[in-house]
Design a protein around this motif. Structure first.
Motif, short mmCIF file in Angstrom:
data_model
loop_
_atom_site.label_atom_id
_atom_site.label_comp_id
_atom_site.label_asym_id
_atom_site.label_seq_id
_atom_site.Cartn_x
_atom_site.Cartn_y
_atom_site.Cartn_z
N ASP A 17 0.86 -1.20 0.00
CA ASP A 17 0.00 0.00 0.00
C ASP A 17 0.89 1.23 0.00
O ASP A 17 2.12 1.13 -0.12
N GLU A 18 0.23 2.38 0.17
CA GLU A 18 0.97 3.64 0.13
C GLU A 18 1.72 3.92 1.43
O GLU A 18 2.47 4.88 1.53
N HIS A 26 8.79 4.62 -0.15
CA HIS A 26 7.64 4.41 -1.01
C HIS A 26 8.10 4.31 -2.47
O HIS A 26 8.88 5.15 -2.93
N SER A 45 1.63 -0.81 -9.07
CA SER A 45 1.19 -1.15 -7.71
C SER A 45 2.15 -0.53 -6.68
O SER A 45 3.38 -0.60 -6.85
N THR A 99 5.58 -0.37 -0.10
CA THR A 99 6.24 0.43 0.96
C THR A 99 7.20 -0.47 1.74
O THR A 99 6.82 -1.56 2.18
#
Length: 431
Positions: free
Chosen positions: A86-87, A129, A136, A139
């Motif tokens: 994810d971010e 990041h 996609s 992290t």
């Protein structure tokens, strides 16, 4: 709280403190250097592994289908960092770039553009990041930390500290033991007993000190022997003219001058004998020790006085058999009893066992002695009275002889004034 830190008084404590502090500081410095070297080595190894591991892990995630990537995250997770699909968590831009970020950039920065954010918290925490080839997000959650110490390390350090303390104690004991023996030998140095020679073996300094002490004992013994021989020779030489003068006085007509001369000659003879007795008491009697029943010994002494019509009594029982020199002990008790009879006309002997030793008290109800003179009367030729009359003032050697003989038999003699008047002479003997 005020803490008064004082330098230890004993040599053993000082040496122990110096050795212990020095060894502990040396051990701490050695541990610090080793820990720093371990830190640098672990850091270099970790950074090298980090570059290889991150580049490999990102390559794996980039080549895996999106549905299978989540199943690999646990296998790719490491102790100090993990991967998130994810971010990540919003954070602030980093002011200082850690070495780990530089290593990650060198590993994947050219192929995967990335940003770094610093996350607040008590522990260092940052995230890298980036996006994979299909867009996609990935992290890298990094929590830098040193490799933890092994659980057995504190035990080893405590063992080393115990070994240091043991070595310091052993070193101090080896260094101080000869001084302790020398100190005990000096404390027990007694010219009235046979000299106990120190062992002259060991280190050079110890052997030299032991030889010097033994030589000192020999010199003291020789000096005392020479003094006794000198006094004995003087006594022998004086007795001859005194005897001649007494014989001549016998042929003189009866007069007051004859009586005065006779008394003077008697005092001279008594003084010479007392001087020789004092010299022998200092040099130490050659009498052999033997075991005696103290109660029977005191009964015999008191009965002798009572047979002569003297007011001497005995109270208490010791029920003890002691190892002593009977003639020396009798001389001590006779001197003290005669002293009591001279000044009080009566003497009371009391025997008892006190604190592991025997106590024989010779008490009277005479005038006593001033407190400031109790110690001085033990000195030779010191008399409380200024009179030169032997029947009152004496020669000043009776108490001195008693004290020397008391020391010779391993005892001690003390004087004190009694409540209600009178003097108490206490002789303490070992059981």
């Amino acid at each position: 709280m005020n803490l008064n830190l004082r330098w230890p008084r004993s040599l053993a404590s000082r040496l122990s403190l110096i050795l212990l502090v020095g060894l502990v500081l040396t051990q701490a410095l050695s541990f610090g250097v080793q820990y720093y070297e371990r830190y640098e080595s672990a850091k270099n190894t970790m950074l090298g592994n980090l570059e290889t591991d991150v580049s490999t892990s990102i390559a794996i995630l980039d080549r895996l289908p999106a549905a299978e990537r989540a199943g690999w995250l646990q296998q790719l997770e490491r102790r100090n960092y993990r991967y998130l699909l994810d971010e990540g968590t919003p954070g602030s831009p980093m002011s200082d770039t850690p070495i780990a970020v530089t290593s990650i950039k060198e590993a994947i920065g050219k192929d995967y553009p990335m940003t770094v954010s610093d996350l607040p918290g008590p522990q260092k925490h940052f995230q890298v990041h980036l996006k994979l080839a299909d867009g996609s997000p990935v992290t890298i959650d990094v929590r830098p930390a040193m490799v933890p110490l092994s659980p057995w390390l504190p035990i080893v350090l405590l063992g080393q500290l115990a070994l240091i303390i043991a070595c310091a104690w052993l070193a101090v004991r080896i260094a101080v033991r000869p001084l302790t023996r020398l100190s005990k030998a000096v404390d027990t140095l007694d010219p009235n007993t046979h000299a106990v020679l120190l062992d002259e073996k060991g280190p050079i300094e110890v052997a030299h000190a032991a030889k010097a002490f033994n030589s000192m004992q020999a010199r003291i013994a020789a000096y005392l022997k020479e003094r006794m021989q000198l006094l004995a020779a003087i006594s022998h030489d004086l007795q001859t003219p005194i005897t001649r003068m007494k014989l001549r006085a016998e042929f003189m007509d009866d007069s007051s001058e004859k009586d005065k001369l006779w008394n003077d000659l008697g005092e001279m003879e008594h003084l010479v004998r007392e001087g020789v007795a004092y010299a022998r008491s200092i040099h130490g009697a050659t009498e052999e020790s033997c075991r005696i029943d103290l109660d029977s010994f005191l009964d015999s002494l008191v009965f002798d006085y009572q047979d002569m019509g003297k007011d001497v009594s005995l109270s208490g029982r010791s029920d003890a058999v002691i190892e002593t020199r009977p003639h020396a002990l009798r001389r001590v008790l006779v001197n003290l009893t005669d002293n009591a009879l001279k000044f009080a006309g009566a003497a009371e002997l009391r025997v008892e066992a006190v604190n592991g030793c025997l106590s024989v008290k010779i008490m009277d109800r005479g005038p006593g002695i001033a407190e400031e003179e109790l110690a001085q009367v033990m000195e030779p030729f010191y008399r409380v009275e200024n009179s030169r009359n032997r029947s009152t003032g004496g020669t000043g050697l009776g108490l001195a002889i008693a004290q020397q003989l008391a020391l010779a038999i391993g005892g001690s003699l003390t004087l004190s004034n009694r409540e209600g008047g009178g003097l108490c002479a206490q002789l303490k003997l070992p059981l």
